[in-house]
Write a protein that holds these residues in place. Sequence first.
Motif, PDB file in Angstrom:
ATOM      1  N   GLU A 145       0.873  -1.173   0.000  1.00 13.85           N
ATOM      2  CA  GLU A 145       0.000   0.000   0.000  1.00 13.85           C
ATOM      3  C   GLU A 145       0.904   1.215   0.000  1.00 13.85           C
ATOM      4  OE1 GLU A 145      -2.635   0.060   3.344  1.00 13.85           O
ATOM      5  OE2 GLU A 145      -3.663  -1.761   2.725  1.00 13.85           O
ATOM      6  N   ALA A 146       0.567   2.199  -0.808  1.00 14.55           N
ATOM      7  CA  ALA A 146       1.378   3.412  -0.874  1.00 14.55           C
ATOM      8  C   ALA A 146       0.586   4.593  -0.354  1.00 14.55           C
ATOM      9  CB  ALA A 146       1.805   3.686  -2.314  1.00 14.55           C
ATOM     10  N   SER A 147       1.304   5.502   0.267  1.00 13.77           N
ATOM     11  CA  SER A 147       0.696   6.764   0.683  1.00 13.77           C
ATOM     12  C   SER A 147       1.710   7.870   0.467  1.00 13.77           C
ATOM     13  CB  SER A 147       0.238   6.708   2.140  1.00 13.77           C
ATOM     14  OG  SER A 147       1.311   6.392   2.992  1.00 13.77           O
ATOM     15  N   ASP A 148       1.186   9.022   0.089  1.00 13.72           N
ATOM     16  CA  ASP A 148       2.020  10.198  -0.103  1.00 13.72           C
ATOM     17  C   ASP A 148       2.485  10.665   1.266  1.00 13.72           C
ATOM     18  OD1 ASP A 148       3.255  12.362  -1.276  1.00 13.72           O
ATOM     19  OD2 ASP A 148       1.415  13.531  -1.471  1.00 13.72           O
ATOM     20  N   MET A 149       3.744  10.978   1.390  1.00 19.04           N
ATOM     21  CA  MET A 149       4.283  11.439   2.665  1.00 19.04           C
ATOM     22  C   MET A 149       4.398  12.950   2.607  1.00 19.04           C
ATOM     23  SD  MET A 149       7.656  10.130   4.756  1.00 19.04           S
ATOM     24  CE  MET A 149       8.552   9.875   3.261  1.00 19.04           C
ATOM     25  N   GLU A 150       3.675  13.629   3.456  1.00 18.91           N
ATOM     26  CA  GLU A 150       3.693  15.087   3.505  1.00 18.91           C
ATOM     27  C   GLU A 150       4.943  15.546   4.254  1.00 18.91           C
ATOM     28  OE1 GLU A 150       2.954  18.634   2.457  1.00 18.91           O
ATOM     29  OE2 GLU A 150       1.494  17.105   1.880  1.00 18.91           O
ATOM     30  N   LEU A 151       5.930  16.020   3.508  1.00 18.98           N
ATOM     31  CA  LEU A 151       7.203  16.400   4.108  1.00 18.98           C
ATOM     32  C   LEU A 151       7.112  17.679   4.940  1.00 18.98           C
ATOM     33  CD1 LEU A 151       9.719  15.504   1.269  1.00 18.98           C
ATOM     34  CD2 LEU A 151       9.320  14.304   3.418  1.00 18.98           C
ATOM     35  N   ASP A 152       6.058  18.472   4.748  1.00 19.52           N
ATOM     36  CA  ASP A 152       5.903  19.680   5.565  1.00 19.52           C
ATOM     37  C   ASP A 152       5.774  19.345   7.043  1.00 19.52           C
ATOM     38  OD1 ASP A 152       6.009  21.186   3.270  1.00 19.52           O
ATOM     39  OD2 ASP A 152       3.830  21.423   3.108  1.00 19.52           O
ATOM     40  N   ASP A 153       5.293  18.136   7.334  1.00 15.88           N
ATOM     41  CA  ASP A 153       5.119  17.706   8.723  1.00 15.88           C
ATOM     42  C   ASP A 153       6.376  17.065   9.302  1.00 15.88           C
ATOM     43  OD1 ASP A 153       2.491  18.533   8.460  1.00 15.88           O
ATOM     44  OD2 ASP A 153       1.771  16.532   7.925  1.00 15.88           O
ATOM     45  N   VAL A 154       7.418  16.902   8.485  1.00 11.10           N
ATOM     46  CA  VAL A 154       8.646  16.240   8.912  1.00 11.10           C
ATOM     47  C   VAL A 154       9.708  17.289   9.212  1.00 11.10           C
ATOM     48  CG1 VAL A 154      10.482  14.655   8.227  1.00 11.10           C
ATOM     49  CG2 VAL A 154       8.119  14.179   7.566  1.00 11.10           C
ATOM     50  N   GLU A 155      10.013  17.423  10.495  1.00 10.84           N
ATOM     51  CA  GLU A 155      11.047  18.372  10.912  1.00 10.84           C
ATOM     52  C   GLU A 155      12.304  17.673  11.403  1.00 10.84           C
ATOM     53  OE1 GLU A 155       9.424  21.146  13.687  1.00 10.84           O
ATOM     54  OE2 GLU A 155       7.813  21.735  12.330  1.00 10.84           O
ATOM     55  N   SER A 156      12.209  16.361  11.615  1.00  6.97           N
ATOM     56  CA  SER A 156      13.360  15.606  12.098  1.00  6.97           C
ATOM     57  C   SER A 156      13.251  14.171  11.580  1.00  6.97           C
ATOM     58  CB  SER A 156      13.405  15.600  13.625  1.00  6.97           C
ATOM     59  OG  SER A 156      12.322  14.839  14.138  1.00  6.97           O
ATOM     60  N   LEU A 157      14.336  13.457  11.714  1.00  6.89           N
ATOM     61  CA  LEU A 157      14.342  12.060  11.299  1.00  6.89           C
ATOM     62  C   LEU A 157      13.367  11.243  12.141  1.00  6.89           C
ATOM     63  CD1 LEU A 157      15.537  10.125   9.292  1.00  6.89           C
ATOM     64  CD2 LEU A 157      17.432   9.750  10.844  1.00  6.89           C
ATOM     65  N   SER A 158      13.227  11.575  13.405  1.00 10.00           N
ATOM     66  CA  SER A 158      12.280  10.833  14.247  1.00 10.00           C
ATOM     67  C   SER A 158      10.836  11.071  13.787  1.00 10.00           C
ATOM     68  CB  SER A 158      12.460  11.158  15.726  1.00 10.00           C
ATOM     69  OG  SER A 158      12.286  12.515  15.973  1.00 10.00           O
ATOM     70  N   ASP A 159      10.528  12.257  13.242  1.00  7.40           N
ATOM     71  CA  ASP A 159       9.198  12.500  12.661  1.00  7.40           C
ATOM     72  C   ASP A 159       8.959  11.568  11.476  1.00  7.40           C
ATOM     73  OD1 ASP A 159       8.752  14.566  14.472  1.00  7.40           O
ATOM     74  OD2 ASP A 159       9.195  16.158  13.023  1.00  7.40           O
ATOM     75  N   LEU A 160       9.973  11.410  10.648  1.00  6.78           N
ATOM     76  CA  LEU A 160       9.869  10.527   9.490  1.00  6.78           C
ATOM     77  C   LEU A 160       9.652   9.081   9.930  1.00  6.78           C
ATOM     78  CD1 LEU A 160      10.275  10.251   6.319  1.00  6.78           C
ATOM     79  CD2 LEU A 160      12.611   9.660   6.889  1.00  6.78           C
ATOM     80  N   ILE A 161      10.394   8.650  10.932  1.00  2.33           N
ATOM     81  CA  ILE A 161      10.255   7.286  11.448  1.00  2.33           C
ATOM     82  C   ILE A 161       8.865   7.087  12.050  1.00  2.33           C
ATOM     83  CG2 ILE A 161      11.160   5.590  13.101  1.00  2.33           C
ATOM     84  CD1 ILE A 161      13.033   6.365  10.663  1.00  2.33           C
ATOM     85  N   ASP A 162       8.372   8.089  12.775  1.00  2.53           N
ATOM     86  CA  ASP A 162       7.026   7.999  13.353  1.00  2.53           C
ATOM     87  C   ASP A 162       5.968   7.858  12.266  1.00  2.53           C
ATOM     88  OD1 ASP A 162       8.110   8.223  15.884  1.00  2.53           O
ATOM     89  OD2 ASP A 162       7.598  10.358  16.119  1.00  2.53           O
ATOM     90  N   LEU A 163       6.100   8.612  11.157  1.00  2.00           N
ATOM     91  CA  LEU A 163       5.160   8.486  10.040  1.00  2.00           C
ATOM     92  C   LEU A 163       5.208   7.081   9.451  1.00  2.00           C
ATOM     93  CD1 LEU A 163       5.570  11.815   8.017  1.00  2.00           C
ATOM     94  CD2 LEU A 163       3.512  11.003   9.173  1.00  2.00           C
ATOM     95  N   ALA A 164       6.408   6.547   9.298  1.00  2.00           N
ATOM     96  CA  ALA A 164       6.553   5.202   8.742  1.00  2.00           C
ATOM     97  C   ALA A 164       5.908   4.167   9.660  1.00  2.00           C
ATOM     98  CB  ALA A 164       8.028   4.882   8.512  1.00  2.00           C
ATOM     99  N   ARG A 165       6.171   4.283  10.938  1.00  2.00           N
ATOM    100  CA  ARG A 165       5.585   3.307  11.883  1.00  2.00           C
ATOM    101  C   ARG A 165       4.062   3.423  11.928  1.00  2.00           C
ATOM    102  NH1 ARG A 165      10.633   3.588  15.558  1.00  2.00           N
ATOM    103  NH2 ARG A 165      11.591   1.618  14.921  1.00  2.00           N
ATOM    104  N   ALA A 166       3.545   4.624  11.781  1.00  2.00           N
ATOM    105  CA  ALA A 166       2.097   4.823  11.779  1.00  2.00           C
ATOM    106  C   ALA A 166       1.456   4.199  10.541  1.00  2.00           C
ATOM    107  CB  ALA A 166       1.761   6.306  11.859  1.00  2.00           C
ATOM    108  N   ALA A 167       2.200   4.121   9.437  1.00  2.00           N
ATOM    109  CA  ALA A 167       1.676   3.542   8.198  1.00  2.00           C
ATOM    110  C   ALA A 167       1.754   2.020   8.187  1.00  2.00           C
ATOM    111  CB  ALA A 167       2.442   4.100   7.003  1.00  2.00           C
ATOM    112  N   ALA A 168       2.496   1.433   9.120  1.00  2.00           N
ATOM    113  CA  ALA A 168       2.696  -0.018   9.147  1.00  2.00           C
ATOM    114  C   ALA A 168       1.402  -0.755   9.439  1.00  2.00           C
ATOM    115  CB  ALA A 168       3.744  -0.388  10.196  1.00  2.00           C
ATOM    116  N   VAL A 169       1.256  -1.895   8.784  1.00  2.00           N
ATOM    117  CA  VAL A 169       0.130  -2.786   9.030  1.00  2.00           C
ATOM    118  C   VAL A 169       0.673  -3.961   9.836  1.00  2.00           C
ATOM    119  CG1 VAL A 169      -1.610  -4.255   7.951  1.00  2.00           C
ATOM    120  CG2 VAL A 169      -0.966  -2.082   6.875  1.00  2.00           C
TER     121      VAL A 169
END
Length: 181
Positions: free
Chosen positions: A15-39
């Motif tokens: 499953e793909a989702s667009d990642m809104e980079l405006d909400d990413v201010e740090s690497l941990s934000d990016l990791i949190d987005l990835a973990r939230a997308a996990a099934v």
Amino acid sequence: MYFAALLARTEDGWEASDMELDDVESLSDLIDLARAAAVDDDTVVALIEQEDAWFGVVRVDGEEDPRYYVSNASAASRSSYGSMLTDELLGSDEEDDELDELDLDGTEDGEEDTTTAFTDADDEDEEESPGAEPVPAGPLGDPRLLDDLGVSNKQLMTLDGDALSEIAESLGATEVLEAVR
């Protein structure tokens, strides 16, 4: 111009989702987005590219430590999102940066530091910042992070141009990635 997407593995494929980079201010934000997308804590692959200058892959498998790869560390280090990845890969320690900002001179808050002595040794310490490792001009990170998903380390290291589409094709996720482009 950046493009970023999350590919989350499911029982039925990707499953793909667009990642809104405006909400990413740090690497941990990016990791949190990835973990939230996990099934069900399955694999999530975050793909980021800046035009044809560089691309990055972040792989998150449940609560395991994320794995990273950047195609051109030198180019990536000159961009805001790429520098987050290269800093992590080169071992730049955010805690050290936070300590540098703290007032550790022995004075109380608001109290003026009356020490005026400044030596050449102090000057040399400031010039050499810890973790200031030179950024390589080529790939950086774990080129084997997608081996078990069908993208060999050799293939990953030779990708350029439309790398994200080639990765998606190898993963069997071309259609879902193109849907979010």
